[in-house]
Structures are given as C-alpha cells and as structure tokens.
Write a protein that holds these residues in place. Structure first.
Motif, mmCIF file in Angstrom:
data_model
loop_
_atom_site.group_PDB
_atom_site.id
_atom_site.type_symbol
_atom_site.label_atom_id
_atom_site.label_comp_id
_atom_site.label_asym_id
_atom_site.label_seq_id
_atom_site.Cartn_x
_atom_site.Cartn_y
_atom_site.Cartn_z
ATOM 1 N N ALA A 1 0.824 -1.202 0.000
ATOM 2 C CA ALA A 1 0.000 0.000 0.000
ATOM 3 C C ALA A 1 0.859 1.253 0.000
ATOM 4 O O ALA A 1 1.921 1.296 0.621
ATOM 5 C CB ALA A 1 -0.924 0.014 1.213
ATOM 6 N N SER A 2 0.365 2.260 -0.695
ATOM 7 C CA SER A 2 0.952 3.593 -0.635
ATOM 8 C C SER A 2 -0.188 4.602 -0.572
ATOM 9 O O SER A 2 -1.267 4.363 -1.110
ATOM 10 C CB SER A 2 1.858 3.866 -1.841
ATOM 11 N N GLY A 3 0.041 5.682 0.135
ATOM 12 C CA GLY A 3 -0.995 6.694 0.273
ATOM 13 C C GLY A 3 -1.953 6.444 1.414
ATOM 14 O O GLY A 3 -2.848 7.261 1.661
ATOM 15 N N LEU A 4 -1.827 5.308 2.085
ATOM 16 C CA LEU A 4 -2.605 5.019 3.282
ATOM 17 C C LEU A 4 -1.795 4.051 4.147
ATOM 18 O O LEU A 4 -0.866 3.395 3.669
ATOM 19 C CB LEU A 4 -3.976 4.438 2.951
ATOM 20 N N SER A 5 -2.171 3.974 5.410
ATOM 21 C CA SER A 5 -1.468 3.101 6.342
ATOM 22 C C SER A 5 -2.269 1.831 6.577
ATOM 23 O O SER A 5 -3.444 1.890 6.952
ATOM 24 C CB SER A 5 -1.249 3.819 7.670
ATOM 25 N N VAL A 6 -1.654 0.683 6.357
ATOM 26 C CA VAL A 6 -2.353 -0.586 6.574
ATOM 27 C C VAL A 6 -2.625 -0.807 8.064
ATOM 28 O O VAL A 6 -3.429 -1.661 8.426
ATOM 29 C CB VAL A 6 -1.555 -1.775 5.998
ATOM 30 N N ASP A 7 -1.955 -0.053 8.905
ATOM 31 C CA ASP A 7 -2.191 -0.156 10.338
ATOM 32 C C ASP A 7 -3.486 0.545 10.720
ATOM 33 O O ASP A 7 -4.062 0.247 11.775
ATOM 34 C CB ASP A 7 -1.019 0.456 11.100
ATOM 35 N N TYR A 8 -3.980 1.435 9.884
ATOM 36 C CA TYR A 8 -5.180 2.206 10.195
ATOM 37 C C TYR A 8 -6.409 1.669 9.459
ATOM 38 O O TYR A 8 -7.511 1.674 9.983
ATOM 39 C CB TYR A 8 -4.956 3.668 9.831
ATOM 40 N N TYR A 9 -6.211 1.213 8.242
ATOM 41 C CA TYR A 9 -7.314 0.736 7.414
ATOM 42 C C TYR A 9 -7.527 -0.774 7.581
ATOM 43 O O TYR A 9 -6.604 -1.512 7.934
ATOM 44 C CB TYR A 9 -7.040 1.018 5.942
ATOM 45 N N ALA A 10 -8.738 -1.195 7.302
ATOM 46 C CA ALA A 10 -9.027 -2.617 7.142
ATOM 47 C C ALA A 10 -8.564 -3.029 5.750
ATOM 48 O O ALA A 10 -8.909 -2.375 4.767
ATOM 49 C CB ALA A 10 -10.517 -2.893 7.296
ATOM 50 N N ILE A 11 -7.778 -4.081 5.678
ATOM 51 C CA ILE A 11 -7.299 -4.593 4.400
ATOM 52 C C ILE A 11 -7.872 -5.985 4.207
ATOM 53 O O ILE A 11 -7.678 -6.878 5.030
ATOM 54 C CB ILE A 11 -5.767 -4.658 4.349
ATOM 55 N N GLY A 12 -8.591 -6.135 3.116
ATOM 56 C CA GLY A 12 -9.222 -7.417 2.826
ATOM 57 C C GLY A 12 -8.687 -8.036 1.557
ATOM 58 O O GLY A 12 -8.206 -7.342 0.657
ATOM 59 N N TRP A 13 -8.777 -9.348 1.512
ATOM 60 C CA TRP A 13 -8.446 -10.098 0.305
ATOM 61 C C TRP A 13 -9.738 -10.677 -0.275
ATOM 62 O O TRP A 13 -10.554 -11.240 0.460
ATOM 63 C CB TRP A 13 -7.463 -11.226 0.594
ATOM 64 N N PHE A 14 -9.886 -10.534 -1.569
ATOM 65 C CA PHE A 14 -11.040 -11.038 -2.300
ATOM 66 C C PHE A 14 -10.523 -11.881 -3.467
ATOM 67 O O PHE A 14 -9.377 -11.758 -3.879
ATOM 68 C CB PHE A 14 -11.877 -9.877 -2.853
ATOM 69 N N ARG A 15 -11.401 -12.692 -3.988
ATOM 70 C CA ARG A 15 -11.040 -13.427 -5.199
ATOM 71 C C ARG A 15 -12.259 -13.582 -6.088
ATOM 72 O O ARG A 15 -13.392 -13.555 -5.619
ATOM 73 C CB ARG A 15 -10.447 -14.796 -4.859
ATOM 74 N N GLN A 16 -11.992 -13.723 -7.365
ATOM 75 C CA GLN A 16 -13.069 -13.927 -8.324
ATOM 76 C C GLN A 16 -12.615 -14.915 -9.375
ATOM 77 O O GLN A 16 -11.628 -14.679 -10.086
ATOM 78 C CB GLN A 16 -13.497 -12.616 -8.973
#
Length: 118
Positions: A24-39
């Motif tokens: 990630a750039s432009g945001l902190s992964v420590d602050y945001y929820a980061i999810g993994w998706f698949r299709q």
C-alpha cells in the motif's frame, strides 16, 4: 494518491503454497481494514480474509485453516499465506482497503492471478 499493488500470484500444483502481498501507498495498513477477495471465471467475487487493527482476522469458511493473513506495518504491506491450495482456489485475487472489514472497499488493487493445477 492511494495505490494497492498485489504480487505473488502464479501457477502452483494442488497441495502447494503461495504467498500474496498487498503493498500500500498513500494510506497506512495499520489504520485501514485490508481485505483479500477473489473472483473465479463465471463466479461472484468472494471476500476471503480481512485484517483490521488488533481484531481477530476474518476468514471465509472456504479458506479457514489453510490461509493466514498478516500485516507488516514497517513495509506497509498485508500478506496472505496460502497453503494446501486446491484447484477451486484458482481465481484472480484482489486486495482492498476500507475503514471496516464489512465495507465495500474504498480502494482496490489490480489483482493477481492464482492458478492451481497439475
């Protein structure tokens, strides 16, 4: 400008492992929820894992016990360790950022292909 970049996809045999990364750039992964998706082709997008703050990570039943999500704050990266891969895990994998794991995803990466085949 926020940017999420996935890497680590590829071709692996059934039972094998892969480690996906979401940088990630432009945001902190420590602050945001980061999810993994698949299709997968012809199927709906599936949310498979999410990590936010100090909460217990979320895993979909389809990956529970095989996939592990982790966060590297120093590298501003979220990783998805995928073990015991099955052909049904074949899909394009995306990471997304939102304030909550239940959110629709404010920011998305471009995706990385995972193919599980012998």
């Amino acid at each position: 400008q926020v940017q999420l970049v996935e890497s680590g996809g590829g071709l692996v045999q059934p039972g094998g492992s892969l480690r996906l990364s979401c940088a990630a750039s432009g945001l902190s992964v420590d602050y945001y929820a980061i999810g993994w998706f698949r299709q997968a082709p012809g199927k709906d997008r599936e949310g498979i894992s999410c990590i936010v703050g100090s909460e217990r990570p979320y895993y979909a039943n389809s990956v529970k016990g095989r996939f592990t999500i982790s966060r590297d704050n120093a590298k501003n990266t979220v990783n998805l360790q995928m073990n015991n891969l099955k052909p049904e895990d074949t899909a394009v994998y995306y990471c997304a950022a939102d304030l909550y794991c239940s959110g629709p995803g404010d920011y998305w990466g471009q995706g990385t292909q995972v193919t599980v085949s012998s």
